[in-house]
Scaffold this motif. Sequence first.
Motif, PDB file in Angstrom:
ATOM      1  N   GLY A  35       0.650  -1.174  -0.047  1.00 15.47           N
ATOM      2  CA  GLY A  35       0.012  -0.133  -0.051  1.00 15.47           C
ATOM      3  C   GLY A  35       0.961   1.508  -0.002  1.00 15.47           C
ATOM      4  N   GLN A  36       0.215   2.328   0.483  1.00 15.16           N
ATOM      5  CA  GLN A  36       0.997   3.721   0.483  1.00 15.16           C
ATOM      6  C   GLN A  36       2.033   3.687   1.327  1.00 15.16           C
ATOM      7  OE1 GLN A  36       0.163   5.977  -1.674  1.00 15.16           O
ATOM      8  NE2 GLN A  36       1.567   7.540  -0.863  1.00 15.16           N
ATOM      9  N   CYS A  38       4.578   6.494   0.645  1.00 17.74           N
ATOM     10  CA  CYS A  38       4.781   7.742   0.734  1.00 17.74           C
ATOM     11  C   CYS A  38       4.168   8.702   1.633  1.00 17.74           C
ATOM     12  CB  CYS A  38       4.531   8.522  -0.541  1.00 17.74           C
ATOM     13  SG  CYS A  38       5.432  10.005  -0.869  1.00 17.74           S
ATOM     14  N   ILE A  39       4.941   9.286   2.683  1.00 19.70           N
ATOM     15  CA  ILE A  39       4.446   9.999   3.789  1.00 19.70           C
ATOM     16  C   ILE A  39       4.260  11.395   3.367  1.00 19.70           C
ATOM     17  CG2 ILE A  39       5.246  11.308   5.859  1.00 19.70           C
ATOM     18  CD1 ILE A  39       7.325   9.109   6.408  1.00 19.70           C
ATOM     19  N   LYS A  41       2.651  11.963   0.201  1.00 20.52           N
ATOM     20  CA  LYS A  41       1.198  11.554  -0.212  1.00 20.52           C
ATOM     21  C   LYS A  41       0.118  11.234   0.657  1.00 20.52           C
ATOM     22  CE  LYS A  41      -0.845   9.442  -4.068  1.00 20.52           C
ATOM     23  NZ  LYS A  41      -1.018   8.746  -5.105  1.00 20.52           N
ATOM     24  N   SER A  42       0.813  10.628   1.754  1.00 20.49           N
ATOM     25  CA  SER A  42      -0.276  10.377   2.679  1.00 20.49           C
ATOM     26  C   SER A  42      -1.018  11.450   3.495  1.00 20.49           C
ATOM     27  CB  SER A  42       0.170   9.292   3.904  1.00 20.49           C
ATOM     28  OG  SER A  42       0.820   7.996   3.234  1.00 20.49           O
ATOM     29  N   VAL A  43      -0.096  12.489   3.762  1.00 24.69           N
ATOM     30  CA  VAL A  43      -0.220  13.906   4.301  1.00 24.69           C
ATOM     31  C   VAL A  43      -0.940  14.637   3.617  1.00 24.69           C
ATOM     32  CG1 VAL A  43       0.582  15.674   5.669  1.00 24.69           C
ATOM     33  CG2 VAL A  43       1.442  13.224   6.145  1.00 24.69           C
ATOM     34  N   ASN A  45      -1.948  14.025   0.045  1.00 25.60           N
ATOM     35  CA  ASN A  45      -2.856  13.488  -1.043  1.00 25.60           C
ATOM     36  C   ASN A  45      -2.289  13.908  -2.456  1.00 25.60           C
ATOM     37  OD1 ASN A  45      -4.619  11.466  -1.554  1.00 25.60           O
ATOM     38  ND2 ASN A  45      -6.466  12.961  -1.921  1.00 25.60           N
ATOM     39  N   CYS A  51       7.703   9.899  -6.187  1.00 32.28           N
ATOM     40  CA  CYS A  51       6.670   8.824  -6.275  1.00 32.28           C
ATOM     41  C   CYS A  51       6.790   7.962  -7.423  1.00 32.28           C
ATOM     42  CB  CYS A  51       5.086   9.300  -5.830  1.00 32.28           C
ATOM     43  SG  CYS A  51       4.760   9.621  -4.188  1.00 32.28           S
TER      44      CYS A  51
END
Length: 136
Positions: A35-36, A38-39, A41-43, A45, A51
């Motif tokens: 899954g995700q 990338c911190i 992208k997680s924060v 979006n 990436c």
Amino acid sequence: MTRNKLYTLLTVLSLSGYAWLVFQLYAEQQNSGIGQVCIFKSVTNLPCPSCGSTRSILEIVQGNLLAALYINPLGFLFVSVLLILPLWIIADLLQKSDSLLKFYHHTEKWISKKPVALVLIVLVLLNWGWNIYKDL
């Protein structure tokens, strides 16, 4: 930075990169992606400039160069570094040389020049825009 510190750091980073790729190849074969990761992208979006690099490298390993280029062109840079660095470190250690350290210092000086830094920043921003446009 001293020779030993640089070579130790680069060795650890290279081994970590290879371990990550082996893990990703195994997860891909088991159809169990993690899954995700990338911190950024997680924060936010939004994808970060790097990436898709892992997926790009995996496509390169599988011979799908156009797919790799589409996913993230930085994958080609990372593959090159992962292939060259360990060999260069081993060669320097066997020859009791410090050519990698000299290259590092030369590159550091070159990158610190404003025109070079500006071009590199623009390239990273363009790649970031490409990642956002593709909605990675």
